[in-house]
Scaffold this active site. Sequence first.
Site, PDB file in Angstrom:
ATOM      1  N   TYR A 133       0.921  -1.231   0.057  1.00  0.00           N
ATOM      2  CA  TYR A 133       0.013   0.003  -0.019  1.00  0.00           C
ATOM      3  C   TYR A 133       0.901   1.307  -0.132  1.00  0.00           C
ATOM      4  O   TYR A 133       1.371   1.650   1.196  1.00  0.00           O
ATOM      5  CB  TYR A 133      -0.834  -0.063   1.260  1.00  0.00           C
ATOM      6  N   LYS A 168      -1.193  -8.058  -2.222  1.00  0.00           N
ATOM      7  CA  LYS A 168      -2.511  -7.470  -2.175  1.00  0.00           C
ATOM      8  C   LYS A 168      -2.339  -6.207  -2.377  1.00  0.00           C
ATOM      9  O   LYS A 168      -1.484  -5.326  -1.753  1.00  0.00           O
ATOM     10  CB  LYS A 168      -3.019  -7.862  -0.637  1.00  0.00           C
TER      11      LYS A 168
HETATM   12  P1  FBP Z   1     -11.470  -4.472   2.583  1.00  0.00           P
HETATM   13  O1  FBP Z   1     -11.882  -5.496   1.562  1.00  0.00           O
HETATM   14  O2  FBP Z   1     -12.540  -4.502   3.736  1.00  0.00           O
HETATM   15  O3  FBP Z   1     -10.984  -3.284   1.977  1.00  0.00           O
HETATM   16  O4  FBP Z   1     -10.196  -5.158   3.387  1.00  0.00           O
HETATM   17  C1  FBP Z   1      -8.862  -5.224   2.801  1.00  0.00           C
HETATM   18  C2  FBP Z   1      -7.881  -4.529   3.773  1.00  0.00           C
HETATM   19  O5  FBP Z   1      -6.716  -4.532   2.906  1.00  0.00           O
HETATM   20  C3  FBP Z   1      -7.754  -5.308   5.026  1.00  0.00           C
HETATM   21  O6  FBP Z   1      -7.120  -6.300   5.154  1.00  0.00           O
HETATM   22  C4  FBP Z   1      -7.423  -4.188   5.882  1.00  0.00           C
HETATM   23  O7  FBP Z   1      -7.574  -4.025   7.311  1.00  0.00           O
HETATM   24  C5  FBP Z   1      -7.820  -2.821   5.190  1.00  0.00           C
HETATM   25  O8  FBP Z   1      -8.136  -3.373   3.887  1.00  0.00           O
HETATM   26  C6  FBP Z   1      -6.879  -1.634   5.023  1.00  0.00           C
HETATM   27  O9  FBP Z   1      -7.695  -0.487   4.805  1.00  0.00           O
HETATM   28  P2  FBP Z   1      -7.087   0.755   4.443  1.00  0.00           P
HETATM   29  O10 FBP Z   1      -6.584   0.809   2.845  1.00  0.00           O
HETATM   30  O11 FBP Z   1      -8.296   1.656   4.573  1.00  0.00           O
HETATM   31  O12 FBP Z   1      -5.929   0.845   5.297  1.00  0.00           O
END
Ligand code: FBP
Length: 254
Positions: free
Chosen positions: A145, A176
């Site tokens: 991310y 992911k």
């Molecule tokens: P979702 O499908 O609910 O978006 O979950 C995916 C995820 O990566 C979770 O594993 C994690 O808790 C969350 O999204 C992180 O979200 P953000 O992008 O807001 O930090």
Amino acid sequence: MEVDLSKITTNGHTLLMAYDQGLEHGPEDFLASKESMKPGFVLDLAVKANFNGIILQKGIAEKYYPSSQNKIPLIVKLNGKTKLKKGDPLSTQVCSVKEAKELGAIGVGYTIYLGSEFESKMLAQFGKIEQEAEKQGLIVIAWMYPRGEAVKNPKSEKTITYAARTGLELGADFVKVNYPGSIKALSRVVKVAGKTKVLVSGGKKLTQEKFFVRVKDILTSGAAGLAVGRNIWQAKTPLKVARAVEKIVHHSSS
Ligand code: FBP
């Protein structure tokens, strides 16, 4: 050493239930559906809908996974952070690979906020985790991310492509990533990730129709599948939605 990905793959695709939002976002994510507050409910949902695994933090895994141990594979998230702290994000390790294995995990997850001022800490920690997980034969999923002040377009194709490639460079089995906006953009992400498989997160809840189209588009792009939470357990009829998504991912249903 190649790890056995078939443990979380059906017909070449992977569908994981993400349930670590209680830490990342807080319990407000569960307000849309009272049932989603209960870990047992979400575990049961993933089992009944034939998901390939469930992603939990260690506290939930310790207290709720034992009764589902033989029904669904576990991926333990090794780091995390709350949304209370402002500024560039650092996701700290809160569980070891050894603990995850003892909890019955077949895989571990770790978030790297690329571009954050703390990027180097997370890269170094991930390197150690990756090495340990490989020794233990555990699958490694990297949440890639890009985030922080320096990252101007975290969801652009260019940024997500870079994030996916970084996962390959670092040795992740799966990355992911967030959805980069189109089938074309995600196809490029998949291509650049090479032998590292690409999972897409669900993100904030979409309308049911938009979500199903998104799932189909993810598969069309050549991605391995999804690791999804809110779009399933915040739905009005979570089991129906979970089963429909499973059919699209594993059985190419429209
Ligand atoms: P979702 O499908 O609910 O978006 O979950 C995916 C995820 O990566 C979770 O594993 C994690 O808790 C969350 O999204 C992180 O979200 P953000 O992008 O807001 O930090």
